[in-house]
Design a protein around this motif. Structure first.
Motif, mmCIF file in Angstrom:
data_model
loop_
_atom_site.group_PDB
_atom_site.id
_atom_site.type_symbol
_atom_site.label_atom_id
_atom_site.label_comp_id
_atom_site.label_asym_id
_atom_site.label_seq_id
_atom_site.Cartn_x
_atom_site.Cartn_y
_atom_site.Cartn_z
ATOM 1 N N UNK A 114 -34.996 -38.398 -9.322
ATOM 2 C CA UNK A 114 -34.164 -37.462 -8.560
ATOM 3 C C UNK A 114 -32.873 -37.332 -9.347
ATOM 4 N N UNK A 115 -32.670 -36.166 -9.921
ATOM 5 C CA UNK A 115 -31.568 -36.004 -10.877
ATOM 6 C C UNK A 115 -30.711 -34.805 -10.521
ATOM 7 N N UNK A 116 -29.429 -35.059 -10.523
ATOM 8 C CA UNK A 116 -28.471 -33.966 -10.439
ATOM 9 C C UNK A 116 -28.093 -33.558 -11.850
ATOM 10 N N UNK A 134 -39.772 -47.957 -7.662
ATOM 11 C CA UNK A 134 -40.342 -47.050 -8.665
ATOM 12 C C UNK A 134 -39.785 -45.635 -8.542
ATOM 13 N N UNK A 135 -38.482 -45.541 -8.448
ATOM 14 C CA UNK A 135 -37.814 -44.246 -8.359
ATOM 15 C C UNK A 135 -36.552 -44.303 -9.196
ATOM 16 N N UNK A 136 -36.199 -43.204 -9.844
ATOM 17 C CA UNK A 136 -34.999 -43.163 -10.690
ATOM 18 C C UNK A 136 -34.005 -42.173 -10.106
ATOM 19 N N UNK A 137 -32.738 -42.588 -10.054
ATOM 20 C CA UNK A 137 -31.644 -41.722 -9.622
ATOM 21 C C UNK A 137 -30.693 -41.550 -10.785
ATOM 22 N N UNK A 166 -34.610 -47.344 -10.819
ATOM 23 C CA UNK A 166 -33.591 -47.158 -11.859
ATOM 24 C C UNK A 166 -32.445 -46.344 -11.280
ATOM 25 N N UNK A 167 -31.227 -46.820 -11.513
ATOM 26 C CA UNK A 167 -30.045 -46.001 -11.238
ATOM 27 C C UNK A 167 -29.322 -45.883 -12.569
ATOM 28 N N UNK A 168 -29.364 -44.705 -13.161
ATOM 29 C CA UNK A 168 -28.850 -44.585 -14.523
ATOM 30 C C UNK A 168 -28.264 -43.233 -14.831
#
Length: 973
Positions: A114-116, A134-137, A166-168
């Protein structure tokens, strides 16, 4: 409840490509894997909401609607596609309301993002409970004051990060905010059980001082617990990875617990890993490593600030740091406190009852360098540092170790206080078995400890001489190997007046005495003295001479010691033992051993007068290494007509050796062997010719019967009927005797394209499968060869397909319950253990009566781990009887150690290796525990077993096999 968010098929393809690009931008190249079989995921209880057919596009608004519709029912929302918020959009954060419990995850086997893209708001505001799996922000870029880059957890809210999350790549624009996770308020918690927080930038681009900047920010009575996972490659001002607290007014009882995982490669102005203020940080395990504190005042004034630093941890504003275990290592500060630094005020506390602070540095030589860099391991500008024994819950006694740290100036291990009052800074050395060893003050004093010494350094120790050190007798902390550039001195005459008085030699604790001691170091330069392969050191009074008995006599394989050169001597004069002991020593001096290669051993073979060698030669030779060896190139004797070979002699025929006996003879000096012959009458057909047959005599050359003759009774088969040989012709040679082959080993671990072996990097499941694939015997590999497998994520075009397919067919590896293999996931210690036991052909293992480690009871790999430990193939970080950490990733070095123990690839010393072997810049420390394991794993060589029947000594290097030939889609076994 389970809801689904979908994109169209076209969007899925585009999203997948974007996801790969995004993840590659911030995930480490060296991701490596485990070998466990985790339980199948079970969805929580659900209720019927939003029929699947209604949710079609998968927009941010639809995700918000699913969260709202969930109400207070615990709900899992599975994301089936990437969700991107285009640049310029101003979508508000989704709020997890109080009383809600939402688990947000990708569909099994995937990690969606989920990317801004240039967005201005955070992802989530959590007042209830949010779990990420198993989700990336990524991609948040808040511009409003108080907004935070990733997730804000408010009072009473709870955030859980699980494996794969992942929070990256988030950052902040304004002051007073965090770039990744902001936890605020009494009752708010953030628990990290896995995943990673990486590549977040918490430095404000609009605020000079970036007051609140940190990737993870814990404030106002919040609690952060880190059990596993990684926080890496982030930047901030107060804490490159984590900031705990801020000011007294809004500080509250902030707490952080580090029980596992790693915080590494982060950068901040102060507190490269963690910044602690107005709160408590308790570390029981885990690693804080390779972080940097620049000491800059702010992001526009790049000037080093003397009161800032702490490469690993920075303590200020009444912070309390309790270190009960774990490792703080390899951190760096441009100013002070390479590992840990305490600033102001005097209320700061650092309590160390366990763990290790090692290999940190406080040193900077760049254009902004200041005159001082102090406290390579720990600097306490203010506050109290207590180093004592502790006790774990199981009753184990613990103690701390500070070792291998470096300061440019004073206090290689510990630096304590600038004032004279105990209230400013104090070091409590209580009863305990801690250690301060091998720390270095490059250009200052106090290699182990530097502190204020009242009244200078008088010959007799005063009661008030070192007011900042309080040592409790009996004093049993170990000091050794510390060094200070300011020199070493004899302790004061009444050193026994204080418990630590005998350490006042400036190497262990700063003291400038009347009698300087010179440190004498003999650098062995590849040599060996009773197991020491680095250097031999001792001290003598200044202006004394070195006693002959103190000069070492090292040995080096294939070399001869020809003397020593004084380090710093520009003339490179070689000194003998007589030269060294004759000269008074004025200052600390080092000598480096000089070696000359030994002449090789030459074996000469002469044919004598009654025969020759192949090609009609009358002499031959071979060369052995200087220490000797076994002949391997013995020529084949060919008898002249009428003679037969009877053996080899090096003593004019007094004793004869067959070729087999000669090849079994160890030769350690230049030797000549001559072939000896005896006259043999012609054979007459019936009897055959009992002539030359290598070692055993020739059994007749009888025409059509070839070399074996007919030994009588078949005269018609003899050539020319009357004799074996045509007069004037030589006998045809028989095949040369079999030459015994030296055992050899092939490299199974290959470095990177950049020339590194990466000892401390994790290793993936695919890489471990490839190692076992390479270790399989060629014939076994061929009979089990496969290029197909049941996994959805391993296809023919993958470089690891053949290895995974073949080892799966052999039963060495098993996939995940969801039908995947997870080739690029790091393999765990338990998974590697299970695969190794299957590789060894052990399919049924009986459990032991008692577990050999304390943390494997009930674990799925319990029997595998116990069996491996019983064979002494795995040891565990703390040895048998300690913890094993079965679910932690295993490193490349640890993997090589286990494989080498199984296959007995065990050199004993660096001298057992060869100087022209393949080497690696990140495996150059011959004293590292993994040095020999990695050199053996990455070189191909012949060897012999040493007399102790355990270790090996290398004989010669052989070409490394091109394993890529077996990794292609068109490869054949």
């Amino acid at each position: 409840m389970k809801a689904y968010i979908f994109h169209s098929a076209l969007n899925r393809r585009i999203s997948l490509l974007l996801l790969i690009a995004i993840l590659l931008s911030f995930l480490p190249i060296q991701a490596i894997a485990y070998d466990a079989e985790p339980p199948t995921y079970t969805t929580p209880a659900s209720i019927a909401i939003s029929p699947l057919s209604i949710v079609q596009s998968g927009t941010w608004q639809e995700l918000r609607a699913e969260v709202i519709a969930a109400g207070t029912v615990p709900t899992t929302i599975e994301i089936t596609n990437n969700i991107y918020l285009p640049a310029g959009t101003t979508y508000d954060a989704i709020t997890i309301a109080a009383g809600q419990s939402i688990t947000l995850m990708s569909v099994p086997g995937e990690t969606y993002t989920i990317q801004r893209i240039g967005g201005t708001a955070r992802h989530f505001v959590v007042n209830g409970t949010l779990t990420l799996e198993n989700i990336a922000l990524s991609g948040n870029y808040p511009i409003l004051p108080g907004n935070h880059g990733g997730i804000e957890v408010r009072a009473g809210g709870s955030l859980y990060m699980e494996e794969g999350s992942v929070i990256g790549n988030n950052r902040r624009v304004t002051n007073d905010s965090a770039s990744a996770v902001y936890v605020t308020g009494v009752g708010s918690t953030f628990t990290m059980n896995g995943g990673e927080i990486s590549h977040n930038n918490a430095l404000s681009v609009t605020a000079t001082n970036s007051t609140g900047a940190a990737p993870v920010f814990v404030i106002s009575g919040a609690v952060f617990t880190m059990n596993d996972g990684v926080i890496r490659y982030n930047t901030g001002r107060f804490g490159g990875g984590v900031r705990i607290g801020r000011t007294a007014a809004i500080g509250g009882d902030n707490r952080m617990y580090l029980h596992g995982g790693e915080i590494y490669n982060n950068t901040a102005f102060f507190g490269g890993g963690v910044n602690l203020e107005f709160g408590t940080f308790t570390m029981t395990d885990g690693i804080i490593r390779d972080n940097i504190a620049t000491g800059f005042q702010n992001n526009t004034t790049l000037a080093l600030t003397d009161g800032r630093g702490g490469g690993g941890v920075f303590i200020q504003n009444s912070g309390i740091f309790n270190m009960q275990g774990g490792i703080i290592s390899g951190n760096h500060s441009y100013t002070h406190g390479g590992g840990v630094m305490s600033g102001t005020p005097a209320a700061n506390q650092f309590n160390m009852t366990g763990g290790t602070i090692s290999d940190n540095t406080a040193y900077y030589t760049g254009p902004l360098a200041t005159a001082t860099n102090t406290g390579g391991g720990v600097r306490m500008t203010n506050g109290v540092f207590t180093m004592t024994s502790g006790m774990l819950e199981d009753g184990t006694i613990t103690s701390g170790t500070i070792t291998g740290n470096i300061a440019g100036n004073d206090g290689g291990g510990i630096w304590i206080g600038t004032g004279t009052a105990i209230a400013n800074a104090r070091l409590n050395l209580n009863v305990g078995a801690g250690a301060l060893t091998d720390n270095t003050s490059l250009f200052g004093n106090g290699g182990g400890i530097f502190t204020v010494a009242n009244n200078g350094y008088p010959p007799s120790l005063l009661a008030t001489h070192y007011p900042n050190i309080l040592a409790t007798a009996p004093f049993i902390i170990t000091f050794s190997g510390n060094v200070a550039g300011g020199g070493k001195f004899e302790p004061p005459a009444n050193a026994d007046a204080r418990p630590f008085g005998f350490l006042l030699n400036n190497y262990d604790i700063n003291y400038i005495g009347l009698n300087r001691i010179a440190l004498i170091t003999f650098i062995l330069n590849g040599g060996n003295v009773a197991g020491d392969t680095d250097s031999i050191g001792f001290t003598i009074p200044q202006f004394d001479t070195i006693d002959a008995s103190d000069i070492p006599d090292p040995e080096k394989l294939l070399y001869e010691l020809i003397g020593w050169i004084r380090v710093g001597d520009s003339t490179y004069t070689i000194l003998s033992e007589v030269d060294i002991k004759a000269e008074p020593i004025e200052t600390s001096t080092a000598f480096i051993a000089q070696w000359e290669p030994l002449d090789p051993i030459i074996i000469t073979y002469l044919s004598g007068t009654d025969g020759t060698f192949s090609g009609g030669k009358t002499n031959a030779s071979e060369t052995l290494i200087a220490t000797g060896g076994y002949p391997t190139q013995v020529p084949t004797p060919i008898a002249n007509y009428g003679f037969r070979f009877i053996g080899w002699s090096s003593d004019d025929g007094l004793s004869l050796l067959s070729t087999a006996e000669l090849m079994a003879l160890f030769i350690d000096t230049n030797t000549t062997f001559t072939a000896h012959w005896e006259i043999c009458p012609y054979a007459n057909g019936d009897n055959g010719y009992n002539g030359y047959n290598g070692e055993n005599g020739y059994n007749g050359y009888n025409g059509n019967n070839g070399e074996n003759g007919n030994n009588g009774g078949n005269h018609s088969n003899n050539h020319n009927d009357s004799h074996d040989y045509i007069p004037g012709h030589q006998r045809p040679p028989s095949p040369p005797p079999a030459q015994p082959e030296l055992p050899s080993r092939q490299a199974y671990l290959i470095g990177t394209d950049l020339g590194y072996i990466r000892p401390n990097a994790n290793i993936t499941r695919a890489e471990v499968a490839t190692i076992f694939f390479r270790l399989i015997d060629d014939s076994v590999r061929a009979s089990n060869w496969s290029q197909t497998n049941p996994y959805s994520d391993v296809v023919l075009e993958n470089w690891f397909n053949n290895a995974i397919s073949t080892t799966t067919r052999m039963g060495i590896f098993k996939g995940r319950p969801d039908g995947t293999f997870a080739p690029n996931q790091a393999i765990t210690r338990a998974e590697l253990t299970a695969a190794a036991m299957r590789f060894m052909g052990t399919t049924e293992i009986q459990n032991t009566d008692e577990d050999l480690f304390t943390d494997i009871s009930g674990h799925w790999a319990n029997m595998y781990i116990n069996a491996m430990a019983a064979n002494n193939w795995v040891h565990g970080p703390n040895g048998q009887g300690g913890t094993f950490y079965p679910d932690r990733p295993i490193t490349r070095a640890e993997t090589a150690a286990i494989i080498n123990r199984i296959f007995e690839r065990l050199p004993e010393y660096p001298a057992d290796l060869l100087s022209d072997m393949i080497t690696w810049p990140d495996n150059a420390n011959t004293g590292a525990w993994y040095y020999l394991y990695l050199q053996s794993a990455s070189n191909s060589y012949t060897f012999e077993i040493k007399p102790n029947s355990i270790h090996e000594r290398w004989i010669a290097l052989i070409p490394v096999r091109d394993w890529a030939e077996l990794e292609r889609p068109n490869s054949v076994p």
